[in-house]
Design an enzyme around this catalytic site. Sequence first.
Site, PDB file in Angstrom:
ATOM      1  N   VAL A  37      46.305  37.472  86.302  1.00  0.00           N
ATOM      2  CA  VAL A  37      47.042  36.209  86.415  1.00  0.00           C
ATOM      3  C   VAL A  37      46.637  35.464  87.692  1.00  0.00           C
ATOM      4  O   VAL A  37      46.395  34.245  87.673  1.00  0.00           O
ATOM      5  CB  VAL A  37      48.569  36.473  86.414  1.00  0.00           C
ATOM      6  CG1 VAL A  37      49.340  35.206  86.768  1.00  0.00           C
ATOM      7  CG2 VAL A  37      49.014  37.009  85.051  1.00  0.00           C
ATOM      8  N   HIS A  38      46.520  36.184  88.790  1.00  0.00           N
ATOM      9  CA  HIS A  38      46.170  35.527  90.053  1.00  0.00           C
ATOM     10  C   HIS A  38      44.758  34.939  90.008  1.00  0.00           C
ATOM     11  O   HIS A  38      44.526  33.827  90.472  1.00  0.00           O
ATOM     12  CB  HIS A  38      46.326  36.502  91.219  1.00  0.00           C
ATOM     13  CG  HIS A  38      47.763  36.709  91.620  1.00  0.00           C
ATOM     14  ND1 HIS A  38      48.593  37.548  90.929  1.00  0.00           N
ATOM     15  CD2 HIS A  38      48.522  36.142  92.593  1.00  0.00           C
ATOM     16  CE1 HIS A  38      49.805  37.513  91.475  1.00  0.00           C
ATOM     17  NE2 HIS A  38      49.786  36.660  92.478  1.00  0.00           N
ATOM     18  N   LYS A  39      43.838  35.704  89.451  1.00  0.00           N
ATOM     19  CA  LYS A  39      42.460  35.213  89.355  1.00  0.00           C
ATOM     20  C   LYS A  39      42.421  33.968  88.457  1.00  0.00           C
ATOM     21  O   LYS A  39      41.780  32.968  88.779  1.00  0.00           O
ATOM     22  CB  LYS A  39      41.564  36.329  88.786  1.00  0.00           C
ATOM     23  CG  LYS A  39      40.106  35.954  88.665  1.00  0.00           C
ATOM     24  CD  LYS A  39      39.249  37.195  88.408  1.00  0.00           C
ATOM     25  CE  LYS A  39      37.783  36.866  88.244  1.00  0.00           C
ATOM     26  NZ  LYS A  39      37.473  36.217  86.962  1.00  0.00           N
TER      27      LYS A  39
END
Lengths: 191, 285
Positions: A37-39
């Site tokens: 999700v962060h990437k």
Amino acid sequence: MNAIQLEAPFTEEKIRNLKVGDSVEITGVIFTGRDAVHKYLHEGGKLPDEVNLKDGILYHCGPVVIEDENGAWKTVAAGPTTSIREEPYQWQVIRDYGIRGVIGKGGMGPKTLEACKEHGCVYLHAVGGAAQVLAECIEETSGVYMMEEFGSPEAIWEFKVVKFPAVVTMDSHGESLHEKIFADSVAALQQ
Amino acid sequence: MVELIRRTSAELPDDVHRAILSSLENERKGEIAEATLKIIDKNIAIAKNKSQPICQDTGSVLFYVDCPVGMDQIAFEEVAKGAVIEATKKGYLRQNSVDTLTGVNDGTNVGRGAPAFHFHQTRSNEIQVRLVLKGGGCENVGAQYALPNTKLKANRDLEGCKKVILDAVIQAQGKGCGPGVLGICIGGDRATGYEYSKHQLLRKLDDTNPVPELAAMEKEIMDKANTLGIGPMGFGGKTTLLGVKIGCANRVPASYFVSISYMCWAYRRHGAVLSPEGSIESWLY
């Protein structure tokens, strides 16, 4: 030890009142988000409309979720994952989505600490490995998003939590318990 | 075999639980460290009662098999893989295995190199199977040092080994879900060093190393680490480590590796003696 009750809505004022070392119990809706999700967000990906992180709490967690006989999701294990892997991205996600709290384990670095200070956010350390105690605080697994793209552990899960225990280890005033313990332990080793 | 996986995922071995309880006694009352160990203890009880994973990261699935000469290892692998798939369906294991090339998680926990098997032939007729579920958080803080290490002023001797091991404890703080246990191998090559370091994690916490020099070193590192004030989860406190287990292997003159595998408090290890037909005859831990 009496825990501070941190209940939704997670306003900036409530968050700014928290200090390093405070024990809290969180009640309200939180969303999970970890490496994928962060990437994805860092690379400009968009969140589904249902995932509203404004004044919200993001939980670094890849839960074990099963479907019960009625087709409802049931989260059976849900402890935190190591947060430092999100250090390159977290500051940006805090800034762009107005997150007020990040739950994880192991603490984070200077970029996140700075973003916490600037935007009014705290890092909430849950007990790593305590997947059962923490899963019991999840009253309802109310949604899952991006399951197909990321798979179950990396998907965005929506949890309604009640009295979810955590410790403030990075506050919105620039203090980090992790920095302090690290410095003290290095000094103790040299003795 | 599914029962071995269930038990490993949901029930902490007694020796580890006892070590956690004694560290809980030892922490100062009212501190975050004590509250953290209480949550850990409660978590151990709930997992056991509900037969659910102690930690949601059910880890790398590592089988260690002592087998008689002539045992069909291929057949064993097939049975064990089937059990892993079944245990995953039942929720004892998280869907935890990702194809590194494609990023696809097919939800079975079986794929290239997963689960991992370590077979060791013995002259005994018994089959002993040990299973370790090793979470990614603690695996990520494992470290391998090549001596000499100038920065740490660590030479090629036991003093040098101690310096790098304590450095690993400092670096792992907060990240590996402490209080943890160190499995260490001094010597070997880069691959066998790490492999033997994980073998040390098959030992019970309350055993005594038969090699006096290593026994003394285990105690010294344990005592020193627990004065560093890192504590459970790195929140501060007296309990940084629950155990230190050190083995050694010969090395070539040019190499001197110290390989350290860190195990989190959710130290999931069980084992069983199997009958030739594959039923469980007794438990090992």
